[in-house]
Design a protein around this motif. Sequence first.
Motif, PDB file in Angstrom:
ATOM      1  N   ASP A 187       0.637   4.179  -2.425  1.00 32.48           N
ATOM      2  CA  ASP A 187      -0.476   5.146  -2.466  1.00 32.48           C
ATOM      3  C   ASP A 187      -0.012   6.571  -2.233  1.00 32.48           C
ATOM      4  N   ASN A 199       0.794  -1.236   0.000  1.00 29.41           N
ATOM      5  CA  ASN A 199       0.000   0.000   0.000  1.00 29.41           C
ATOM      6  C   ASN A 199       0.820   1.276   0.000  1.00 29.41           C
ATOM      7  N   ARG A 251      -3.684   8.279   4.785  1.00 33.63           N
ATOM      8  CA  ARG A 251      -3.985   7.081   3.988  1.00 33.63           C
ATOM      9  C   ARG A 251      -4.568   5.982   4.890  1.00 33.63           C
ATOM     10  N   THR A 265      -8.015   6.693   6.370  1.00 32.57           N
ATOM     11  CA  THR A 265      -9.069   6.661   5.350  1.00 32.57           C
ATOM     12  C   THR A 265      -9.355   5.245   4.864  1.00 32.57           C
ATOM     13  N   LYS A 266      -8.310   4.461   4.637  1.00 31.48           N
ATOM     14  CA  LYS A 266      -8.510   3.162   3.986  1.00 31.48           C
ATOM     15  C   LYS A 266      -8.399   1.961   4.917  1.00 31.48           C
TER      16      LYS A 266
END
Length: 410
Positions: free
Chosen positions: A117, A114, A286, A289-290
Amino acid sequence: MFKINQNFTKLPASYLFSEVARRVNAYSQAHPEVEIIKMGIGDVTRPLCKAVVDALHKAVDDEAQAATFHGYGPEQGYGFLSEKIAEYDYRRHGIDMDADEIFISDGAKSDTGNIGDILSTADKVAVTDPVYPVYVDTNVMAGRAGELLADGCWSNIEYLPCNAGNGFVPSLPSGNPDVIYLCYPNNPTGTTLTRSQLKEWVDYCRLHGALLLFDAAYEAYIREDDVPHSIYEIEGAKEVAIEFRSYSKTAGFTGIRLGYTVVPKALKGLGDDGEAVALNPLWRRRQTTKFNGASYLTQRGAEALYTPEGQAQVRETVDYYLENARIIREGLAAAGYDVVGGVNSPYIWVKTPGTMTSWEFFDYLLDRYHIVGTPGSGFGPAGEGYFRLTAFNTRENTLRAVERLTGSGK
Ligand code: PLP
């Protein structure tokens, strides 16, 4: 009609472990009387240690009472664990670390995948070769990799071969990459870099403005003094490096899942207007949020690893695997194979004899000794001609495998 992310269609089918399973199944069916010893898979086999199990039980009891129940937790992890990590994994080793530089997650695979991102898709990537496939494949998905070439390399990724020719020490890049992945102790080769060797990488990144993504998933296996446990042992690394850690191979958390990533506050990248932008708040944004946080239970389980009992118990388990590694490494060397790894790592990297390819050696070991490993070519073009064996097995099976290979069992 909506469009898909075309980059996904560029990825070749992930064929390595399914092909291993296919060949093993076919062999077992043809030879049902044969007992096969599996030394291919990179998964632990020993159960969780008692300190963790007790903490997990207690955490379940917490969740059973209204007064101690925990619902959603902080996305970046509970302070009770990030404080322990900062103290035990870093400050006690002389490394400055604040708890808010630690981001607890469900493991290093997610985080190494990830992290892209928060980076530009225009960034150029470099990897060592052979390599943990997640680094390459996630960059393919993000559109950073270019096209797959006939030699198995991606056109826009710089590969830094690690083989017997360079003593498994990658050369510094020549293509001016923006992002460099290093994994030490290495999967799949089991090799390490010394303090002075790692310093060259940190210095390179500082000089060239590159980001170092340092995967320390096997840190717990380091036993030699001159091998850093953290990239932050190297001066100046906090300004250029992100470090990934995992409880999977350290403490048997492959099933219950937990890891963490360090994004230092001093680490900055370049924004579109040429301004320096700190990565720590970007990664926090990040994650919040995810990602909805790792479970309370697992984090309580990991907290117990920082008690004296927890430390002693995981050390014993890792030592068990390391003794298996020693048995494999020394047994193979005595049988005339060229081997590296297995000293600060659960992985042993074997040169295939003569001109045998990795898959030919796979078939040879399966057919002749009934041993399963992983063909090195599955980890990248420079893995061709090599083979990975793992120490994640019982002592009994490890001894029997070496006995088959050498006729001695030492
Ligand atoms: N990084 C490397 C180099 C690995 O070999 C592995 C697992 O095999 C991982 C990361 C994944 O770790 P986790 O179980 O924490 O996702």
